[in-house]
Scaffold this motif. Sequence first.
Motif, PDB file in Angstrom:
ATOM      1  N   THR B 147       0.817  -1.223   0.000  1.00 55.02           N
ATOM      2  CA  THR B 147       0.000   0.000   0.000  1.00 55.02           C
ATOM      3  C   THR B 147       0.853   1.276   0.000  1.00 55.02           C
ATOM      4  N   ILE B 148       2.165   1.116  -0.081  1.00 53.32           N
ATOM      5  CA  ILE B 148       3.033   2.306  -0.106  1.00 53.32           C
ATOM      6  C   ILE B 148       2.886   3.021  -1.442  1.00 53.32           C
ATOM      7  N   ASP B 149       2.805   4.345  -1.372  1.00 54.08           N
ATOM      8  CA  ASP B 149       2.700   5.152  -2.600  1.00 54.08           C
ATOM      9  C   ASP B 149       4.140   5.344  -3.139  1.00 54.08           C
ATOM     10  N   TYR B 150       4.594   4.379  -3.919  1.00 51.30           N
ATOM     11  CA  TYR B 150       6.004   4.396  -4.366  1.00 51.30           C
ATOM     12  C   TYR B 150       6.355   5.593  -5.264  1.00 51.30           C
ATOM     13  N   PRO B 151       5.494   5.985  -6.219  1.00 48.85           N
ATOM     14  CA  PRO B 151       5.872   7.150  -7.042  1.00 48.85           C
ATOM     15  C   PRO B 151       6.136   8.395  -6.185  1.00 48.85           C
ATOM     16  N   LEU B 152       5.254   8.630  -5.206  1.00 51.76           N
ATOM     17  CA  LEU B 152       5.437   9.801  -4.335  1.00 51.76           C
ATOM     18  C   LEU B 152       6.727   9.653  -3.519  1.00 51.76           C
ATOM     19  N   LEU B 153       6.957   8.462  -2.986  1.00 53.56           N
ATOM     20  CA  LEU B 153       8.142   8.216  -2.164  1.00 53.56           C
ATOM     21  C   LEU B 153       9.432   8.426  -2.973  1.00 53.56           C
ATOM     22  N   VAL B 154       9.449   7.858  -4.192  1.00 51.05           N
ATOM     23  CA  VAL B 154      10.661   7.959  -5.018  1.00 51.05           C
ATOM     24  C   VAL B 154      10.902   9.402  -5.446  1.00 51.05           C
ATOM     25  N   LEU B 155       9.824  10.078  -5.851  1.00 51.55           N
ATOM     26  CA  LEU B 155       9.965  11.475  -6.280  1.00 51.55           C
ATOM     27  C   LEU B 155      10.494  12.339  -5.130  1.00 51.55           C
ATOM     28  N   ARG B 226       6.527   9.997   5.044  1.00 56.65           N
ATOM     29  CA  ARG B 226       5.565   9.457   6.030  1.00 56.65           C
ATOM     30  C   ARG B 226       4.202   9.224   5.375  1.00 56.65           C
ATOM     31  N   ARG B 227       3.771  10.216   4.598  1.00 56.44           N
ATOM     32  CA  ARG B 227       2.460  10.082   3.957  1.00 56.44           C
ATOM     33  C   ARG B 227       2.469   8.939   2.941  1.00 56.44           C
ATOM     34  N   ALA B 228       3.584   8.821   2.201  1.00 57.98           N
ATOM     35  CA  ALA B 228       3.652   7.767   1.178  1.00 57.98           C
ATOM     36  C   ALA B 228       3.607   6.376   1.817  1.00 57.98           C
ATOM     37  N   ILE B 229       4.184   6.251   3.002  1.00 58.99           N
ATOM     38  CA  ILE B 229       4.254   4.923   3.646  1.00 58.99           C
ATOM     39  C   ILE B 229       2.994   4.616   4.474  1.00 58.99           C
ATOM     40  N   LEU B 230       2.520   5.632   5.206  1.00 58.36           N
ATOM     41  CA  LEU B 230       1.396   5.378   6.141  1.00 58.36           C
ATOM     42  C   LEU B 230       0.356   6.484   6.043  1.00 58.36           C
ATOM     43  N   GLY B 232      -2.487   8.814   6.447  1.00 61.47           N
ATOM     44  CA  GLY B 232      -3.646   8.856   7.340  1.00 61.47           C
ATOM     45  C   GLY B 232      -3.411   8.177   8.689  1.00 61.47           C
ATOM     46  N   ARG B 233      -2.327   7.390   8.781  1.00 63.66           N
ATOM     47  CA  ARG B 233      -2.094   6.684  10.048  1.00 63.66           C
ATOM     48  C   ARG B 233      -0.789   7.133  10.700  1.00 63.66           C
ATOM     49  N   VAL B 234      -0.365   8.316  10.322  1.00 61.61           N
ATOM     50  CA  VAL B 234       0.870   8.867  10.883  1.00 61.61           C
ATOM     51  C   VAL B 234       0.622  10.332  11.214  1.00 61.61           C
ATOM     52  N   TYR B 235       1.280  10.804  12.262  1.00 58.65           N
ATOM     53  CA  TYR B 235       1.148  12.219  12.632  1.00 58.65           C
ATOM     54  C   TYR B 235       1.675  13.089  11.489  1.00 58.65           C
ATOM     55  N   GLU B 236       0.895  14.116  11.103  1.00 62.00           N
ATOM     56  CA  GLU B 236       1.316  14.978   9.989  1.00 62.00           C
ATOM     57  C   GLU B 236       1.779  16.333  10.515  1.00 62.00           C
ATOM     58  N   MET B 237       2.888  16.822   9.946  1.00 62.12           N
ATOM     59  CA  MET B 237       3.412  18.132  10.348  1.00 62.12           C
ATOM     60  C   MET B 237       2.632  19.259   9.681  1.00 62.12           C
ATOM     61  N   PHE B 238       2.105  18.964   8.490  1.00 64.31           N
ATOM     62  CA  PHE B 238       1.392  20.009   7.723  1.00 64.31           C
ATOM     63  C   PHE B 238      -0.008  19.487   7.346  1.00 64.31           C
ATOM     64  N   PRO B 239      -0.881  19.307   8.341  1.00 65.81           N
ATOM     65  CA  PRO B 239      -2.183  18.691   8.041  1.00 65.81           C
ATOM     66  C   PRO B 239      -3.041  19.550   7.115  1.00 65.81           C
ATOM     67  N   GLN B 240      -2.761  20.850   7.094  1.00 67.53           N
ATOM     68  CA  GLN B 240      -3.568  21.739   6.245  1.00 67.53           C
ATOM     69  C   GLN B 240      -3.145  21.666   4.774  1.00 67.53           C
ATOM     70  N   LEU B 241      -2.016  21.023   4.478  1.00 66.65           N
ATOM     71  CA  LEU B 241      -1.524  20.957   3.089  1.00 66.65           C
ATOM     72  C   LEU B 241      -1.801  19.590   2.477  1.00 66.65           C
ATOM     73  N   SER B 242      -2.201  19.615   1.199  1.00 63.47           N
ATOM     74  CA  SER B 242      -2.388  18.353   0.481  1.00 63.47           C
ATOM     75  C   SER B 242      -1.017  17.798   0.082  1.00 63.47           C
ATOM     76  N   ASP B 243      -0.981  16.569  -0.395  1.00 56.49           N
ATOM     77  CA  ASP B 243       0.289  15.988  -0.854  1.00 56.49           C
ATOM     78  C   ASP B 243       0.922  16.861  -1.946  1.00 56.49           C
ATOM     79  N   GLY B 244       0.086  17.327  -2.870  1.00 52.52           N
ATOM     80  CA  GLY B 244       0.577  18.154  -3.982  1.00 52.52           C
ATOM     81  C   GLY B 244       1.194  19.453  -3.483  1.00 52.52           C
ATOM     82  N   GLU B 245       0.534  20.043  -2.467  1.00 53.62           N
ATOM     83  CA  GLU B 245       1.060  21.312  -1.925  1.00 53.62           C
ATOM     84  C   GLU B 245       2.386  21.089  -1.199  1.00 53.62           C
ATOM     85  N   VAL B 246       2.474  19.981  -0.475  1.00 54.38           N
ATOM     86  CA  VAL B 246       3.753  19.677   0.201  1.00 54.38           C
ATOM     87  C   VAL B 246       4.837  19.452  -0.856  1.00 54.38           C
TER      88      VAL B 246
END
Lengths: 339, 284
Positions: B147-155, B226-230, B232-246
Amino acid sequence: MAGTSPSSTSSRPAVETRQLGRVYKSRKDVVVALQGIDLSVKQGELFGVLGPNGAGKTTLIKILVTLLLPTSGQAWVDGLDVVKDYRALRHRISMVSGGENAGYGLLRVREQLWLFSQLYGMSSAAARRRIDELLERLGLAEVGNRTIAGLSSGMRQKMSLVRGLMTDPRVIFLDEPTVALDVGAARDVRNEVRRWMGEDPTRTVILTTHYMQEADELCDRVAIVNRGEVIAHGTPQALKQQVDEDVIVDLQLEPGRPLLDALRAIEGVGAASAREEDGIDRFSLLLADDAVLPRVLTTVEGSGRRVTGLVRRQPTLEDAFVKLVGRSLHEEDSSGDGA
Amino acid sequence: MGLAIVRGWQGYWVAVRLGWAISSNWTRPFLFIVYSILRPISMALILAVMYTVITHNSAAARPYLAFLIIGTAFWSFIQEGVSEFATGILEDRGRYHMLKYTYLAPLGFPVFLVGRASSKLASASASVVIVLLVGTFALGLPINPLTIDYPLLVLACLLAFVAIMAFSITLSMVLLAGRDSHGYGEIMAQFLYLFSGAIFPISLLPGPLAWLASLSPLGYWLELCRRAILHGRVYEMFPQLSDGEVLARLVAAVAGTVVLGYFTYLLSDRMARRRGYIDMESSW
């Protein structure tokens, strides 16, 4: 072209400096390492830079290889400005320093040399051929697969020379390349430098050395540097002619009280240098004529020291150096008395 | 141009080989492997034990455990990269006496340094996998490789690689222009440790420092890991930002770091040549 030496390509000097200077400043001190250096070295020349410790030879080399910025003047190597065109220049030069234990000790000799060839953009196959050829010539073929940590300092020095030569630079800078080498290894290095130059008549070598005999034997021309200035330059033969009319005498004395300043003070003694070898003090004296010799012997007798040998001989480059600089290469730059 | 790229690539790989040879040959292969495995495990376990003691292993704090473990795992890239750059300068100068020769090689000194530091990527990658395995099996993190988001992780990791190299080149050139530079690599790595959100969110830093940390690409990179691996199940530093914004912020911060690194490189290189420090002898 900006930053390029004004000389035309065909007659372009391999190295040219104009009023080159370098001053080291610290909070406590200002040291003038080089000043007003004007030199022109032709393509295909083996050019020697001679001088005592601290004369500025290494500073000059460091500026020419782009390791150090000058504080005044300009310099060009193979037509390229050492300050403005330093990136392009690094493709055309290499440098080998003697007296240092350089090398990645964990690597094998061939591995390290090949590694450097790749940093210079050589093709792998050509590099391997060239490395084998140079290792063979310098008598290192048998240790090519040995780790560098296991090499003697002489072998390391030869390996450094292979590194410098294998990329076929337009100009190579050899800073004391035979220092601390035994006689055979030093001869191998000198032979290889000459042979390498012979492969291409436009290849140029700038050599600094402490060994006058080496400079005399190898160099087409030499510059004598003292206290940051070039005080003479020319062929070894031309420099030796400066002492042609002097009477040159080597004196051997048993150890005793200092005598060098007293000998230098004698009227007619043009220059004097001293060194100690195997417990014997050896003095070289440049006398204006034969009539000065009795006065020298009287002074020695007066000092209570016993003469164990006296030889009159032909002038050498070292004699010219002593006459120009006022001391030998081995003496410290001070007014203190020697042997 | 094409030939220059080929030669640059060739030189880079040689530097990687050199870096690997130096970093892996200090002891016997068996000890090297044991050291490479035990080091990241011990690092992760120390933090996990501290966390467990402090939080009494409460369920509410599980997302923060994931934050801590993933941050610690990926931190090894920075630790290894930055310290290897600094070590490369110090070793080549003081131990091998080769600095002036590699510096003068036409390949370009930064490419050589990047190559040497890249050699640590393999051990850093192994360290990431080891710490994540410890997190999953020993600490019960819900990491599922499928379930890891590999494209996001690699990028994110590729961008971070560029940023770490820029940071490290900057540091190395400062070392090159300095007279006494022992320990600077570790100081820099520890400094970045505090400012990257590896073990605590950067919002916990005092105001100006938090602002400074928000300019660094490292926080955005770790957030994306963190988001790519887990997700929704990990504490987020920037909860107000989407993945794209981060990701956009990561790109901007990397670009800024590269520009800053380039100008620092030019300045430090000139300073080192003006001071005559490049072939300076130093103790080792």
